[in-house]
Write a protein that holds these residues in place. Structure first.
Motif, PDB file in Angstrom:
ATOM      1  N   TYR A  10       1.127  -1.181   0.128  1.00 55.50           N
ATOM      2  CA  TYR A  10      -0.056   0.143  -0.019  1.00 55.50           C
ATOM      3  C   TYR A  10       0.870   1.121   0.108  1.00 55.50           C
ATOM      4  N   LEU A  11       0.586   2.150  -0.841  1.00 55.71           N
ATOM      5  CA  LEU A  11       1.018   3.611  -0.957  1.00 55.71           C
ATOM      6  C   LEU A  11       0.489   4.641  -0.219  1.00 55.71           C
ATOM      7  N   ARG A  15       3.615   8.606  -0.691  1.00 56.43           N
ATOM      8  CA  ARG A  15       4.992   8.771   0.274  1.00 56.43           C
ATOM      9  C   ARG A  15       5.074   7.472   1.061  1.00 56.43           C
ATOM     10  N   GLU A  16       4.263   7.243   1.844  1.00 59.94           N
ATOM     11  CA  GLU A  16       4.653   6.171   3.127  1.00 59.94           C
ATOM     12  C   GLU A  16       4.071   4.867   2.252  1.00 59.94           C
ATOM     13  N   ILE A  17       5.232   3.847   2.459  1.00 62.24           N
ATOM     14  CA  ILE A  17       4.906   2.323   2.171  1.00 62.24           C
ATOM     15  C   ILE A  17       4.352   1.734   3.129  1.00 62.24           C
ATOM     16  N   ALA A 189       4.449  -0.886  -8.286  1.00 58.16           N
ATOM     17  CA  ALA A 189       5.258   0.551  -8.170  1.00 58.16           C
ATOM     18  C   ALA A 189       6.446   0.322  -8.253  1.00 58.16           C
ATOM     19  N   TYR A 191       9.290   2.700  -6.991  1.00 58.04           N
ATOM     20  CA  TYR A 191       9.306   3.957  -6.207  1.00 58.04           C
ATOM     21  C   TYR A 191      10.689   4.454  -6.193  1.00 58.04           C
ATOM     22  N   GLY A 228       7.092   8.199  -6.354  1.00 55.75           N
ATOM     23  CA  GLY A 228       8.080   8.384  -5.233  1.00 55.75           C
ATOM     24  C   GLY A 228       8.707   9.848  -5.647  1.00 55.75           C
ATOM     25  N   MET A 289       6.424  -3.978  -5.447  1.00 51.55           N
ATOM     26  CA  MET A 289       7.057  -2.762  -5.795  1.00 51.55           C
ATOM     27  C   MET A 289       8.605  -2.772  -5.714  1.00 51.55           C
ATOM     28  N   HIS A 291      11.934  -0.757  -5.223  1.00 49.25           N
ATOM     29  CA  HIS A 291      12.212   0.491  -4.515  1.00 49.25           C
ATOM     30  C   HIS A 291      13.482   0.787  -5.258  1.00 49.25           C
TER      31      HIS A 291
END
Length: 759
Positions: A10-11, A15-17, A189, A191, A228, A289, A291
């Motif tokens: 979940y984003l 911003r917060e993962i 995602a 990010y 991101g 995701m 990252h």
């Protein structure tokens, strides 16, 4: 550092993962509701016509093709009942641009393309004006759009456009007002955080991502959604440079969060109205995701023969012999049937890797900022008068004009670099082929075997390593010895780009919604209609005429690129090159099987004249229930076995060439891309799946009873038999197909299906 999450994510607020299962989701939002908050989902929903987001039927805003695909697409659509182009369709001329071989054939294709744009209402971009994807970025991409292209690198995600590269059959469907059908894809995602460091360009970020995800299949047939805080540090050219390389991850498409950088770029191109702010929702669920801390990425090099075979340049230089020896061993496996020996260790000179050639080109490398930075690094330097050479291809005439105006073209030429026009040739073996045993470093998209134009079957071998334009320029400035741009001082500031579309106003034909149906298409002697393709019979006998056990088989190996492009408009002429670099005996063996089917099509029994085939049919008749099988009602075709075919290009000819030679099916453990499997089905070939050991060998015949019924009823598998002295049964998977795909295979190909359904 690049991290792949092992679960959904979940984003929150962009911003917060929050990894799935590791905390409370705000508002207690369900996964399915949060999944709808991706940018990709919202765009697909807007373009879906089925009313069911699990089973998509998409219609696109625009399409694009280049001059080794558009002739076949238009010919197919015309044979299927084309009336006019119902959406903007851009025909670019950036692959057969040079018209260097084959006499008049390439220019004949260009003339055909212009006549088609006039007749049906298309947009025609003449040779040397722009590579396909640069033109689409400059003139067509915009927020919330979907664009379909007959080139695998159809990627305009940084503009907020979901773009998909597919085989020609899918473009034909759009021209006939049909739809692009698929299950709703998963969205992963990407990010981006941090800021790229000195010397690191977009190709470096892209290669690092490809290395992390490709072998794991992490984003295969999924949508990569870039989000991101790191995006804000990237210019538009930088974003485009990363985005176009997402194709090499085997993802379906890409999409990016948009911001003022995108708006300003569209403003520069006179299209600010096409800007749409796109961001994920407050709570968004992704199926995975990637990252990426961009501040940790170093200048990269992807050694032969895949973009995922990537190393940091410093890492390679520190372990030169070990890494090159391993690459040499892996590469030699690809050429074990040829007389050539693949060597890289020979390139070590005084403990350093000596490069023979550099190329900065195409939709990935030829962008304004890449060329400007290369010129800054090389300013006042010399390439020397040895083997090393450098060619630079600006990606469009507007880019070339601005580079010339600002003096960067002169700076590069003074060093000894060669400036060329907009052309995709170095990316697929139609320009700057190195000398035998040469090693080329390129800011282009691919470095597959023989992609640079060499011919192992003729005793030739050279190879390509992928790098960013910055490190290519640093290497050029260092006498051709591999050098990371991180170790070179240069001015990183880039003057603002000034786009001038006057050259497009003067040269591009824009006939959208101005069709002149009374006008004739202009044909050349090598523009040939598709041959008649037989429909699928209830039962089938198929001979294995190629058996490829490589881990992955690229479309370049199925049908070579390069000079074969000359014959793209002649289905039978091009088919002569099928598998020529992988199995030169394939064409002859396929023709022998096709001759049996042609005899059957005439109403004559091939058993009467071919004793070996009669023996095969005698074995079939030992199977209970088929003692009286009528050969005249049993289809005869050839098939190719490969573990994982179809990586790379979207070119439909990888399938159509097999089909016109009498191919009926492929058998694979899995298909490398959705687009290759779609190409097979659009050409009436069955994409069988086989798990475990193969019960047959090259040259064996297979009998597949009740195959037509199995296809039409959507059965997941069918019983097949290997035929030698006895018939040995085994299971062949068929895989999920849409209703139309089943009907297309039954009809024999998309042309037959449309002739029947459209009258």
């Amino acid at each position: 550092m690049i991290t792949l999450y092992n679960s959904g994510v979940y984003l929150l607020n962009g911003r917060e993962i929050l990894p799935e299962g590791q905390g409370e989701v705000p508002h207690h939002l369900s996964k399915e509701t949060a999944r709808k908050n991706t940018i990709a989902y919202r765009i697909m929903e807007k373009h879906n016509t089925s009313g069911n987001m699990n089973k998509l039927k998409l219609k696109f805003d625009a399409m694009t093709s280049h001059d080794i695909t558009y002739v076949g697409i238009i010919q197919t659509a015309k044979a299927s009942g084309l009336e006019k182009f119902p959406l903007p369709y851009v025909l670019t001329n950036c692959h057969n641009t040079l018209a260097a071989v084959g006499g008049t054939l390439n220019e004949d294709d260009h003339r055909f393309g212009l006549s088609a744009a006039v007749k049906y209402g298309g947009i025609y971009v003449p040779p040397h004006q722009a590579v396909i994807h640069t033109y689409m970025r400059e003139m067509m991409a915009g927020g919330g759009k979907m664009i379909l292209g007959s080139d695998s690198h159809t990627r305009y995600g940084a503009y907020g456009t979901m773009a998909i590269g597919e085989g020609g059959g899918e473009l034909v469907k759009q021209l006939l007002k049909q739809t692009y059908d698929m299950n709703c894809p998963e969205v992963v995602a990407v990010y981006l955080t941090g800021k790229p460091t000195h010397g690191v360009g977009p190709q470096d970020i892209a290669l690092a991502i490809i290395k992390a995800v490709f072998a794991k299949g992490y984003v295969k047939n999924k949508v990569m959604e870039f989000v991101g805080d790191g995006i804000a540090h990237l210019s538009m050219d930088y974003r485009n440079g990363i985005d176009v390389m997402t194709t090499e991850t085997t993802c379906l498409s890409s999409i990016w969060k948009t911001d003022e950088v995108v708006r300003q770029n569209l403003r520069v191109h006179g299209r600010e109205k096409d800007y749409v702010e796109l961001t994920p929702g407050e709570v968004t669920y992704y199926d995975g995701m990637v990252h990426v801390d961009m501040s940790t990425v170093k200048p990269m090099i992807a050694l032969p023969f895949h973009p995922s075979n990537a190393y940091e340049i410093d890492e390679l230089n520190a372990n030169l012999e070990d890494i090159l020896r391993q690459t040499e061993l892996e590469g030699q496996k690809l050429f074990e049937k040829n007389v050539v020996k693949f060597r890289l260790l020979d390139k070590i000179v005084d403990g350093k890797l000596k490069i023979d050639q550099g190329v900065i080109a195409g939709c990935a490398g030829g962008m304004y900022e890449n060329v400007v930075t290369a010129a800054k690094i090389l300013q006042g330097k010399s390439l020397g008068n040895g083997d090393f050479s450098l060619s630079v291809y600006p990606s469009s005439q507007p880019v070339n004009i601005d580079l010339t105006k600002k003096g960067y073209v002169a700076d590069l030429m003074t060093t000894g670099a060669i400036m060329r026009t907009a052309f995709c040739g170095p990316c697929f073996g139609a320009g700057d082929t190195p000398f035998n045993s040469g090693l080329s470093i390129r800011h282009t998209t691919r470095n597959f075997p023989n992609r640079e134009g060499s011919k192992p079957g003729f005793g030739q071998i050279s190879s390509v390593a992928l790098m960013d334009a910055r490190s290519i320029a640093a290497t050029a400035a260092n006498g051709g010895f591999l050098t990371s741009a991180a170790h070179v001082d240069y001015e990183e500031s880039i003057p603002d780009y000034e786009f001038n579309k006057t050259v497009y106003d003067n040269r591009v034909y824009n006939g959208y919604q101005k069709e002149e149906l009374s006008k004739d298409l202009q044909y050349g002697p090598s523009i040939i209609d598709w041959p008649e393709i037989p429909a699928l019979e209830e039962h089938a006998v198929m001979k294995v005429v190629a058996y490829i056990d490589d881990v992955v088989t690229t479309t370049d190996e199925l049908i070579p690129s390069g000079e074969t492009s000359t014959y793209r408009s002649n289905p039978l002429g091009l088919a002569e090159f099928t598998l020529s670099r992988k199995d030169p005996s394939y064409v002859g063996k396929a023709k022998e099987v096709r001759a049996l089917e042609e005899t059957r099509q005439k109403g004559e029994n091939p058993e009467a004249t071919d004793e070996a085939f009669k023996k095969v049919m005698d074995t079939v008749r030992t199977i209970p229930g088929f003692e009286s099988l009528d050969t005249l009602k049993t289809g005869i075709g050839s098939l190719v076995y490969a573990k994982k075919p179809g990586d790379g290009s979207a070119r439909e000819q990888a399938a159509s060439c097999q089909r016109v030679l009498g191919g009926s099916a492929n058998i694979a453990e899995e298909y490398a891309t959705k687009r290759y499997r779609s190409n097979l089905m659009n050409w009436g070939m069955i994409p069988f799946i086989l798990k475990g050991e193969t019960p047959f060998k090259n040259g064996d015949y297979l009998f597949i009873p009740n195959i037509k019924n199995a296809i039409l009823e959507g059965k997941p598998s069918v019983t097949a038999y290997v035929l030698d002295d006895l018939a040995h049964g085994f299971e062949l998977g068929i895989g999920e197909m849409t209703e139309d795909e089943r009907k297309i295979i039954s009809a024999g190909c998309l042309i037959n299906f449309n002739r029947k359904s459209l009258g």
